[in-house]
Design an enzyme around this catalytic site. Sequence first.
Site, PDB file in Angstrom:
ATOM      1  CD  GLU A   1      -8.713   4.280   7.137  1.00 57.01           C
ATOM      2  OE1 GLU A   1      -8.119   4.140   8.215  1.00 57.01           O
ATOM      3  OE2 GLU A   1      -8.309   5.061   6.242  1.00 57.01           O
TER       4      GLU A   1
ATOM      5  CE1 TYR B   1      -6.613   0.157  -3.052  1.00 59.36           C
ATOM      6  CE2 TYR B   1      -8.761   0.109  -2.002  1.00 59.36           C
ATOM      7  CZ  TYR B   1      -7.764   0.802  -2.652  1.00 59.36           C
ATOM      8  OH  TYR B   1      -7.916   2.140  -2.906  1.00 59.36           O
TER       9      TYR B   1
END
Length: 168
Positions: free
Chosen positions: A115, A127
């Site tokens: 998350e 990411y």
Amino acid sequence: MPHDAYRKIEAGTITIRVLREDDLPDVLNIECQGYSFPWSESVFRGCFRPDYRLWALDMGDRLSGYAVVAYMAGEAHLLNLCVAAGQRRSGAGRHLLRHLVAESARDGMSQVLLEVRDSNASALDLYVSEGFSVIGRRPGYYPGGQEREDALVMALPVDGRSSAPAPP
């Protein structure tokens, strides 16, 4: 292979090794630099268990980052990755991320989940550039000032049956 038997990875002045409980004073210092709502020492202590992987990133002889990964139901869940303020945007976080992804694959995990705050553009960029994709949203997941902030849930499939690439 037992977690503490994992090899130490060295690349130039960066070393990735297993995080130890005696690293916690430095971890807490980095954590407080990096987050408005940092984890407590007791939360970190609770992560020293067999189904977790805790990684330390040393630059020279100084702890400069860490990652906490929980292994659950064949998936690696990245719970915390933080790099010291002076080492951000140096590639250290990317190196640590690549290491934990490769180790997760070696350990037979099917994917890495995480998350990230919807507003954390630098982490999102990292990411996405490493192949993670958004698979969901958790409304109000993170504490904030007046209101809670949404988390984006991201995933990266890994093939634990093949040999994963080593970090550069």
